[in-house]
Enzyme design. Structure first.
Site, short mmCIF file in Angstrom:
data_model
loop_
_atom_site.label_atom_id
_atom_site.label_comp_id
_atom_site.label_asym_id
_atom_site.label_seq_id
_atom_site.Cartn_x
_atom_site.Cartn_y
_atom_site.Cartn_z
N GLY A 24 -7.85 -3.45 -10.62
CA GLY A 24 -7.21 -3.28 -9.33
C GLY A 24 -6.18 -2.18 -9.28
CE LYS A 55 -4.84 -1.85 -4.46
NZ LYS A 55 -5.15 -2.90 -5.41
CG ASP A 132 0.01 -2.35 -2.44
OD1 ASP A 132 1.01 -3.07 -2.43
OD2 ASP A 132 -0.60 -2.05 -3.47
CE1 TYR A 176 2.33 -7.06 -4.89
CE2 TYR A 176 1.40 -6.49 -2.76
CZ TYR A 176 1.99 -6.11 -3.95
OH TYR A 176 2.26 -4.78 -4.20
CG ASP A 242 -1.28 1.46 -11.02
OD1 ASP A 242 -0.19 0.98 -11.38
OD2 ASP A 242 -2.00 0.97 -10.14
CG ASN A 270 -4.14 -4.37 -12.01
OD1 ASN A 270 -5.22 -3.82 -12.17
ND2 ASN A 270 -3.17 -3.80 -11.31
#
Length: 689
Positions: A24, A55, A132, A176, A242, A270
């Site tokens: 993710g 993504k 997001d 979240y 990331d 993730n």
């Protein structure tokens, strides 16, 4: 829960604990071959789930309405089949939140059509992600739904029922993590709406206190579970990288007590964008998940994980590194460590045989690549550990370098001091050499695919360690200063960060989030009692801050603060209750107090309370960027007030003075007070003593 829903859940029986990997992250998605390899590893290690949510798969997020082409469909069918072959549940996630109109039936139909296509590929588990994204609804949705949460829940429930109520269906809320909840988790209207209205067969993803959560406690999960009316599935970003291209995380899964396991529906990690370095992250998660059996669960104190009878991060890391070493030592391509063959025609020919070279006694010896060791991988892990902490070796190296730099004068002092400095310098040099040797052995490891995922990171740390090593030798007087350190025109590897690094170095708080904490080196502040000659400086600061920022509005148009007369010199502070702060340029701040503020309050037609009889006022100039001396100054002042017998102190602030509001809020001890008849633009905060 309705009776039909309860009956359906009983019919299905207990569901297994979801454990595995979510792809993710933002960045280049993994290849189909890497995903298939992931399924093999999950099966071997006892994990059971893969959530497909890259993504940068544009048909997963940006162009979610578009159906997959025949070629894309073939790849997904193969991937779903590979997951089934290895007993891994494939969950297809779609993220329509960027531009969906929730109230438009055509949009919902497009979402159903897309998921129906993936269902035809053999997929039986799904997820809707609303992370997001912007929270402002379009006009059409505002007319149709009372809130953003109601819109999301309505579409999610409809899609879930359209798909026949899948055994596994995950929902990712926009809020979240706890940090996104307003005002907090237990009072979040968004989460309450989701928990009360989302169908009970739908599970909810949650990242913990933050997007990247340092620690996740049992109490925090119990709190959010009560609001969501179900146990969450943790989407864990503890190994995600990331958000920072210079960081990689090779430490163990930790700071999640095993007492969480019976409180959760599942955990999905993730991890790093690079596939192969995730060996440790996924392996140690699998070890953690196996802790569901055995001793009675308990909520281990954070930082006390080694006492958890079920799971030891240190032991889990050792097991993972031992297995990873075998992968490093395997040959992943026919051409071996020297690289791929270049031309088919010549590749099939026997290589030309030459006589074996034997060096003469005075010649350089032949280079022999030393094999990679388990200690090399442990060092690698400790250099690239976790987002909120360095590994033990990295911490020790930083501590030693800081000590050697701070005590560099000892290198030229008496024999005893010089001996200690040189001994510690030698130790630091040995640690730097171990990093270089690790780099060399990694560079010669047979498995090049793993190496190439690591190469940029290990080159960077080798260069940084080399600069530090040369600097310490210079401090010790061993040779001339390093050209890399002292040259005004260095090679590009002698400085770091590019444009982003230069931006950060220009900011006043750059470095205050370093994992290795050191005393501030930017300025030295002195906090002392206020002397008669300081009164003019205090008044100057008061007037300057009145004119600046949000205080530019004319004082005539503002109701006065009780402390204004104190700062202006119209009222004298109580004995032992006046302090100033100095830096190299002079007085830069003050802290004043009245142990009994009743007379001063009466002058501006306000009253004080018995619980907070004393008044404090603090002000500092904008050039003060380090909050530590300001906290020290107010701590000293509050101690003096307490010694006078006061039970509490309060301050008054203008609501537009964001700088001081932020300061008092972060002190932790001052809380907003409800004061009758207080002017609208004034806030009162108090602290008990």
């Amino acid at each position: 829960m309705s009776e039909p829903d309860r009956a359906d859940q009983q019919r299905r029986g207990p569901r297994r604990f979801i454990s595995g990997v979510v792809e993710g992250f933002y960045g280049r998605p993994w290849t189909m071959e890497q995903r298939t390899e992931l399924f093999k590893r999950e099966q071997t290690w006892g994990l059971n789930t893969y959530l497909y949510a890259p993504k940068d798969d544009y048909k997963h997020r940006m162009y979610w309405r578009d159906l997959y082409s025949a070629e894309e469909a073939e790849l997904l069918v193969a991937l779903i089949s590979a997951a089934k072959q290895h007993s891994v549940e494939f969950i297809y996630a779609i993220s329509p939140g960027l531009d969906i109109t929730f109230s438009n039936p055509k949009e919902v139909a497009a979402l159903k059509r897309k998921l129906d296509q993936v269902k035809a590929f053999g997929c039986r588990s799904f997820s809707l992600l609303f992370d997001d994204i912007e929270t402002e609804m379009c006009p059409a949705d505002k007319r149709a739904f009372s809130s953003f949460a109601h819109a999301q829940v309505a579409v999610t429930n409809e899609v879930y029922q359209h798909l026949g109520g899948p055994e596994t269906f995950l929902f990712c809320p926009t809020d979240y993590c706890a940090a996104f909840c307003t005002p907090n988790v237990s009072q979040s209207s968004y989460l309450h709406t989701v928990g009360e209205n989302l169908l009970p067969g739908i599970d909810i993803l949650w990242t913990g206190p933050k997007v990247v959560s340092h620690k996740i406690s049992v109490e925090s999960i119990e709190e959010v579970s009560a609001v969501l009316k179900r146990a969450p599935v943790i989407w864990d970003n503890i190994h995600a990288n990331d958000y920072d291209p210079q960081r990689l995380f090779l430490g163990p899964y930790k700071d999640r007590p095993t007492g969480l396991i019976p409180k959760l529906r599942g955990v999905l990690t993730n991890p790093n964008c690079e596939f192969f370095p995730n060996f440790v992250a996924i392996h140690t998660l699998a070890t953690w998940c196996k802790a569901a059996g055995g001793a009675e669960p308990r909520d281990v104190e954070m930082g006390d994980e080694e006492e958890d009878p079920r799971y030891s991060p240190h032991k889990a890391l050792t097991l993972a590194l031992a297995d990873w070493l075998q992968e490093f030592l395997s040959t992943d391509q026919p051409a071996g460590p020297r690289g791929p063959r270049l031309r088919k025609g010549l590749a099939d020919e026997e290589p030309m045989q030459t006589d074996a070279y034997a060096p003469r006694p005075d010649d350089n010896p032949l280079y022999t690549a030393e094999p990679l060791t388990l200690e090399d991988l442990r060092l690698l892990s400790e250099l690239f550990y976790l987002p909120y902490e360095h590994g033990p070796t990295a911490r020790t190296m930083l501590q030693e370098l800081d000590w050697l730099r701070s005590h560099s004068q000892a290198a030229a002092s008496g024999p005893d001091q010089a001996a200690e400095w040189r001994s510690r310098a030698q130790r630091f040099d040995g640690m730097c050499d171990a990093v270089v040797q690790m780099f060399n052995r990694l560079s010669n490891a047979p498995n090049r695919s793993v190496l190439y995922d690591l190469y940029n990171y290990i080159c960077d740390i080798k260069s940084g360690v080399g600069l530090a090593r040369a600097y310490v030798k210079t401090l010790g007087g061993h040779g001339e200063p390093s050209a890399q350190l002292m040259n005004t025109d260095p090679e590009p590897w002698g400085f770091r960060g590019g444009l982003s690094g230069e931006f950060q170095r220009m900011l006043p708080c750059h470095g205050n989030r370093d994992l290795f904490k050191r005393p501030p080196t930017t300025a030295v502040y002195c906090v002392r009692p206020c002397l008669p000659g300081d009164e003019m400086e205090v008044q100057r600061i008061f007037k300057e801050m009145q004119r600046s920022g949000d205080e530019r509005v004319s004082r005539v148009r503002q109701p006065p603060l009780i402390c204004d007369s104190l700062s202006a010199g119209d009222i004298s502070p109580s004995p032992q209750c006046a302090l100033v702060m100095e830096d190299d340029a002079g007085v830069c701040g003050y802290a004043l107090a009245l142990t009994d503020a009743k007379p001063a309050a009466a002058k501006v037609q306000r009253v004080t309370s018995e619980d907070f009889p004393s008044l404090v006022t603090v002000q500092v100039l904008p050039r003060v960027t380090d909050p530590s001396p300001v906290k020290r100054m107010i701590g000293w002042l509050l101690s003096s007030i307490k010694s006078s017998g006061s039970t509490g102190a309060f301050c008054e602030l203008r609501r537009g003075d964001r700088r001081m509001l932020d300061f008092y809020s972060k002190l932790g001890s001052f809380r907003p007070r409800d004061v009758a008849d207080l002017p609208q633009d004034i806030l009162s905060m108090g602290t008990s003593l």
